[in-house]
Design an enzyme around this catalytic site. Sequence first.
Site, PDB file in Angstrom:
ATOM      1  N   ASN A 242       0.844  -1.200   0.000  1.00  0.00           N
ATOM      2  CA  ASN A 242       0.000   0.000   0.000  1.00  0.00           C
ATOM      3  C   ASN A 242       0.879   1.250   0.000  1.00  0.00           C
ATOM      4  O   ASN A 242       2.097   1.160   0.020  1.00  0.00           O
ATOM      5  CB  ASN A 242      -0.974  -0.018   1.191  1.00  0.00           C
ATOM      6  CG  ASN A 242      -0.242  -0.039   2.509  1.00  0.00           C
ATOM      7  OD1 ASN A 242       0.558   0.827   2.807  1.00  0.00           O
ATOM      8  ND2 ASN A 242      -0.509  -1.079   3.305  1.00  0.00           N
ATOM      9  N   ASP A 311      -4.853  -6.187   5.195  1.00  0.00           N
ATOM     10  CA  ASP A 311      -5.865  -7.056   5.812  1.00  0.00           C
ATOM     11  C   ASP A 311      -5.834  -8.461   5.216  1.00  0.00           C
ATOM     12  O   ASP A 311      -6.313  -9.404   5.830  1.00  0.00           O
ATOM     13  CB  ASP A 311      -7.252  -6.447   5.607  1.00  0.00           C
ATOM     14  CG  ASP A 311      -7.428  -5.191   6.448  1.00  0.00           C
ATOM     15  OD1 ASP A 311      -6.965  -5.188   7.601  1.00  0.00           O
ATOM     16  OD2 ASP A 311      -8.011  -4.212   5.949  1.00  0.00           O
ATOM     17  N   LYS A 321       9.092 -17.306  -9.706  1.00  0.00           N
ATOM     18  CA  LYS A 321       8.355 -16.198 -10.324  1.00  0.00           C
ATOM     19  C   LYS A 321       7.168 -16.748 -11.131  1.00  0.00           C
ATOM     20  O   LYS A 321       7.324 -17.687 -11.919  1.00  0.00           O
ATOM     21  CB  LYS A 321       9.314 -15.422 -11.238  1.00  0.00           C
ATOM     22  CG  LYS A 321       8.694 -14.171 -11.792  1.00  0.00           C
ATOM     23  CD  LYS A 321       9.662 -13.439 -12.703  1.00  0.00           C
ATOM     24  CE  LYS A 321       8.885 -12.458 -13.535  1.00  0.00           C
ATOM     25  NZ  LYS A 321       9.602 -12.020 -14.713  1.00  0.00           N
ATOM     26  N   PHE A 355      -5.156   4.209  14.222  1.00  0.00           N
ATOM     27  CA  PHE A 355      -5.356   5.192  13.157  1.00  0.00           C
ATOM     28  C   PHE A 355      -6.437   4.650  12.234  1.00  0.00           C
ATOM     29  O   PHE A 355      -6.456   3.441  11.956  1.00  0.00           O
ATOM     30  CB  PHE A 355      -4.071   5.395  12.350  1.00  0.00           C
ATOM     31  CG  PHE A 355      -3.105   6.343  13.017  1.00  0.00           C
ATOM     32  CD1 PHE A 355      -2.454   5.989  14.187  1.00  0.00           C
ATOM     33  CD2 PHE A 355      -2.861   7.595  12.474  1.00  0.00           C
ATOM     34  CE1 PHE A 355      -1.579   6.861  14.818  1.00  0.00           C
ATOM     35  CE2 PHE A 355      -1.986   8.473  13.084  1.00  0.00           C
ATOM     36  CZ  PHE A 355      -1.340   8.105  14.257  1.00  0.00           C
ATOM     37  N   LYS A 369     -14.273   1.705  14.804  1.00  0.00           N
ATOM     38  CA  LYS A 369     -13.016   0.984  15.074  1.00  0.00           C
ATOM     39  C   LYS A 369     -12.549   1.202  16.515  1.00  0.00           C
ATOM     40  O   LYS A 369     -11.996   0.300  17.141  1.00  0.00           O
ATOM     41  CB  LYS A 369     -11.922   1.453  14.094  1.00  0.00           C
ATOM     42  CG  LYS A 369     -12.176   0.963  12.674  1.00  0.00           C
ATOM     43  CD  LYS A 369     -11.206   1.542  11.670  1.00  0.00           C
ATOM     44  CE  LYS A 369     -11.676   1.201  10.255  1.00  0.00           C
ATOM     45  NZ  LYS A 369     -10.829   1.766   9.212  1.00  0.00           N
ATOM     46  N   LYS A 373     -12.197  -2.267  18.510  1.00  0.00           N
ATOM     47  CA  LYS A 373     -10.850  -2.731  18.847  1.00  0.00           C
ATOM     48  C   LYS A 373     -10.466  -2.408  20.293  1.00  0.00           C
ATOM     49  O   LYS A 373      -9.304  -2.567  20.675  1.00  0.00           O
ATOM     50  CB  LYS A 373      -9.836  -2.134  17.855  1.00  0.00           C
ATOM     51  CG  LYS A 373     -10.158  -2.494  16.393  1.00  0.00           C
ATOM     52  CD  LYS A 373      -9.017  -2.238  15.440  1.00  0.00           C
ATOM     53  CE  LYS A 373      -9.462  -2.465  14.002  1.00  0.00           C
ATOM     54  NZ  LYS A 373      -8.386  -2.668  13.046  1.00  0.00           N
TER      55      LYS A 373
END
Length: 435
Positions: A242, A311, A321, A355, A369, A373
Amino acid sequence: METVAEHPSSLLGKHIVLGVTGGIAAYKAVEVVSRLRKKGAHVHVIMTRGAQNFVTELTFREMSDAPVLTDMWAKVTHYHVEHIALAQLADAVLVAPATANFLAKAACGLADDMLTTTLLATKAPIFVAPAMNTAMYENAITQENIEKLRSRGIHIVEPASGQLACGTSGAGRLPEPVELVAVLEQFFHAAANDTLCVGTKTTECSSVGANGEQKHDLASRKILVTAGGTHEPLDPVRFLGNRSTGKMGFAVAEAAAARGADVVLVAGPVNLATPAGVRRVDVLTAQEMHDAVLAEYETADAVIKAAAVADYRPKERAGQKIKKKDGSLFLELVRNPDILKELGERKTHQILVGFAAETEHVLEYAAGKLQKKNLDFIVANDVSRTDAGFSADTNCVTILGCDGTKTQPPLMSKRALADVILDCVAGAMAEKRKD
Ligand code: CTP
C-alpha cells in the site's frame, strides 16, 4: 497592499522574521514570504552572505515589501538597533533553509552576522528548517547540533525525503513552503486556542515545558509504535502493498523519544532514517508485524499503531516467479490477523491508539473501530485530502477518545501532530495512575 486570506488566519498581523541561509533551497523561501503575506503576516527577511549567492536581496525586498537585512555593519536607518529591534518585534523567527553551517553556529551561540545575532537576542519562538545534502544532514555533528537546538526549545521542522539538488536521494529536502507556513499557522492557532500551547510570544509547543526546555513527561515509559505499510509476497519478485510512507509513525517515534520514552519502532518497508534514541525492528509482512508487536506488548505502556497493515495476503506464495499465461489470473487472498484488535482483547494496563485511514464517513467509521478494537484513542484521517494522509508531510485529523472526547488540531506537520497525539497518551496515562 497586503492580501489577506478569506478566513482570518492565525498569522494575521503577526511579525515573522524569516532567516534565509545559503542553500540551494533559498529560492523556496521566496514563496514562503509570499504565502505568509497572503495570510496577513508582516515578513522581515534577514539574509546571510551565503543566501545572497542564491537569491538577490531585491527579490525578497519586493516580495516582503520591507527592507531586507544582510549586513550587521551597514549604516541603515529603518530600525533603531537593528538586531535588537527585529528580535523584539518578532512574534516568531523561521530559518528556512537552515544550512549545516548555520546549525553549527546557532548551536554554539555564535553571533557573527545579523541572523545569528537576532536569534540570540529574541525571546520569540524559533523554528528552524534544516535543508542540505543527506550525508551532511545525517552526519553525527549535524545531528548533535540539531539535538542541542531542540533541547533548548527551538522547534526543528524536519526535512522531507526525496530527490535533492545534488542528484542524490534521501532526507534533507526543505519542506514545501505551504508546509512551512502551516507549521507557523498551527503554532499560532494552537496558542490562540490553548489546545497545543499556552500564552503568546514566548510560548513553546506541547513538547516543550514552561521553562522552554524539552518536556520529559514520558521518561521511563515504554512506547511501542508501528509505522509504514506491509508487503505481502506473491512470489520471489512481487508483493501486495500500500501507499504508506511511514512518516506519521516515524514522527511519533521521534517525538516520544524526545520526550524521554523508551521507544520501540516496528517498521514496515519504508525509506526513512531511524530517529535518534529509538530501537527499530524491521518487518515485512503483517504476520511479522504481528509477532514483533506481540513480543513487545506486555511491557509496553502505550501502543501507537500508525502502520497501514494489509488485511489480506495471497493464500499461496509461489516459490518461483509466476509466469504469465493466456487469460486472467485469479488470486485467492486470506485474512491477516487484525493486530490492533488482538491488542485490544489482551489489554491490561496499556493505552492503545489506532489510526483510521478513511476516504468517506471518516468519523463514523473511526468511531466504530475505536469501539470494536477496544482502543483509548483513534486518530481519524481523511486520506482523500492531498495535504493529509499517506505521503504528505502535513496531516489533518480528528482524535476521538473512548471517553467521548474529540480533539481537532488544525492542519499541521506530522511531527507537531505527533506531540498532540502524545499529549493525549500522556493525559490518559496520568488518569490511569489516579485510578
Ligand atoms: N490494523 C491492525 N491490523 C490489521 C489492520 C489494521 O493492527 N490487520 C490497525 C492499523 O494499524 C490501524 C487500525 O488498525 O491503527 C485501523 O486500520 P484500518 O486499515 O483503518 O482499518 P481496518 O481495521 O483494517 O478496517 P477496514 O480496512 O475495513 O477499514
